[in-house]
Design an enzyme around this catalytic site. Structure first.
Site, PDB file in Angstrom:
ATOM      1  N   TYR A  32      20.234  16.294  32.582  1.00 23.68           N
ATOM      2  CA  TYR A  32      20.564  17.249  33.643  1.00 23.68           C
ATOM      3  C   TYR A  32      19.287  17.854  34.188  1.00 23.68           C
ATOM      4  O   TYR A  32      18.200  17.657  33.633  1.00 23.68           O
ATOM      5  CB  TYR A  32      21.522  18.334  33.138  1.00 23.68           C
ATOM      6  N   GLU A 180       9.792  28.070  21.707  1.00 27.78           N
ATOM      7  CA  GLU A 180      10.302  28.324  23.061  1.00 27.78           C
ATOM      8  C   GLU A 180      11.676  28.986  22.930  1.00 27.78           C
ATOM      9  O   GLU A 180      12.151  29.224  21.815  1.00 27.78           O
ATOM     10  CB  GLU A 180      10.389  27.035  23.901  1.00 27.78           C
TER      11      GLU A 180
HETATM   12  N1  PLP Z   1      13.014  25.175  27.651  1.00 26.60           N
HETATM   13  C1  PLP Z   1      14.313  24.870  27.572  1.00 26.60           C
HETATM   14  C2  PLP Z   1      14.907  24.545  26.240  1.00 26.60           C
HETATM   15  C3  PLP Z   1      15.115  24.846  28.724  1.00 26.60           C
HETATM   16  O1  PLP Z   1      16.418  24.529  28.644  1.00 26.60           O
HETATM   17  C4  PLP Z   1      14.527  25.184  29.977  1.00 26.60           C
HETATM   18  C5  PLP Z   1      15.307  25.167  31.214  1.00 26.60           C
HETATM   19  O2  PLP Z   1      16.458  24.782  31.244  1.00 26.60           O
HETATM   20  C6  PLP Z   1      13.163  25.522  30.016  1.00 26.60           C
HETATM   21  C7  PLP Z   1      12.435  25.494  28.828  1.00 26.60           C
HETATM   22  C8  PLP Z   1      12.492  25.929  31.300  1.00 26.60           C
HETATM   23  O3  PLP Z   1      12.314  24.856  32.176  1.00 26.60           O
HETATM   24  P1  PLP Z   1      12.224  25.102  33.742  1.00 26.60           P
HETATM   25  O4  PLP Z   1      11.145  26.109  33.960  1.00 26.60           O
HETATM   26  O5  PLP Z   1      11.876  23.775  34.303  1.00 26.60           O
HETATM   27  O6  PLP Z   1      13.556  25.599  34.178  1.00 26.60           O
END
Ligand code: PLP
Length: 283
Positions: A32, A180
């Site tokens: 996704y 994270e």
């Molecule tokens: N880490 C995880 C586990 C995520 O699900 C997301 C976004 O869905 C992110 C980091 C951040 O990614 P982005 O800045 O591309 O939305």
């Protein structure tokens, strides 16, 4: 009425139907993506496209998502979101519909492509200025979280652990390191240095994270891409999460302990303002 996109057609959401044999439903076999649109402009579409291509190729799903840029723009139009300060488009691509076998379908099937758009409601600034709290959660995800797959059960449980604890976000910890969030990346700040976990198979390479590097550099902050220990995290002056539907979210308390002064710090504030400036600009 919300208009969604399913396999080449724009239809009212209530009319969108997916087979129970869809491998996304049965196996979580797909990827996704979530892309922000600031007043109708897709933010860093090239990076979202590259991330989709990388995921599709790792899962060996034969589909070229280049054409989906048009669909993003059309969905914004269909849902009157072109002028929204921040909207988002969600994209879900599965291996397709086939009788249930673990191995790939023996006859090639077309992937299922489902997309919808919505408005992102940014919290009011006075709420943001209060900061947000987080809890640490043991990271039990699989070894390829760098791929944005639709298998998100640990993320669901991580976020729910935060809600159950009466806070907003979780921070995954693994081998003594703070990694994270459940739906965002995580940064700490030490003086004028901004630190975040390196790109590896242990984090999702966030597009907001990447954009933040540019903002930090422009504002004269040092960026250190390295793992940080849990002990170090508790010594940080500031901390924040970043993501497409998170933007820059200050983290002022972790596991009941204040981060720095326990208030939103100047670096987080400057980075958020810098991010909004970059995101809001029509390039
Ligand atoms: N880490 C995880 C586990 C995520 O699900 C997301 C976004 O869905 C992110 C980091 C951040 O990614 P982005 O800045 O591309 O939305």
């Amino acid at each position: 009425m919300s208009i969604v996109y399913l396999n080449g057609e724009y239809v009212p959401k209530e009319e969108a139907v997916i087979s129970v044999d869809d491998r996304g439903f049965l196996f979580g076999d797909g990827i996704y993506e979530v892309t922000a649109a600031y007043r109708g402009s897709l933010f860093r579409w090239d990076l979202h496209l590259a991330r989709m291509n990388r995921g599709l190729s790792a899962l060996r799903i034969d589909f070229d998502p280049t054409e989906l840029e048009e669909v993003h723009l059309q969905l914004l139009k269909e849902n009157s979101l072109q002028e929204a300060p921040v909207a988002f488009v969600y994209t879900h691509i599965t291996r397709g519909v086939a009788p249930r076998t673990h191995q790939f379908p023996s006859d090639p099937v077309a992937p299922t492509v489902y997309m919808f758009a919505g408005e992102y409601s940014r919290p009011p600034r006075n709420r943001w200025e209060e900061g947000y709290k987080a809890v640490t959660v043991h990271d039990q995800r699989w070894a390829r979280v760098d791929l944005k797959t639709i298998q998100l059960l640990p993320n669901v449980l991580g976020k729910q652990a935060a809600i159950d604890a009466g806070v907003d976000e979780c921070i995954y910890v693994k081998d003594g390191m703070a990694i994270e969030g459940a739906l965002n990346n995580f940064f700490t700040v030490f003086g004028n240095t901004v630190v975040t976990h390196p790109t590896s198979n242990q984090i999702l390479p966030g597009i907001t994270r990447e954009a933040l590097f540019g903002v930090a550099e422009k504002l004269g902050y040092e960026v250190e891409v390295r793992a940080i220990t849990i002990e170090e995290m508790f010594q940080a002056d500031e901390a924040f999460h970043t993501g497409t539907l998170t933007e820059v979210k200050p983290c002022v308390e972790i596991d009941g302990r204040p981060v720095g002064t326990g208030k939103v710090g100047p670096v987080t504030r400057a980075l958020f303002d810098g991010f909004l400036e970059v995101a809001g600009r029509k390039d």
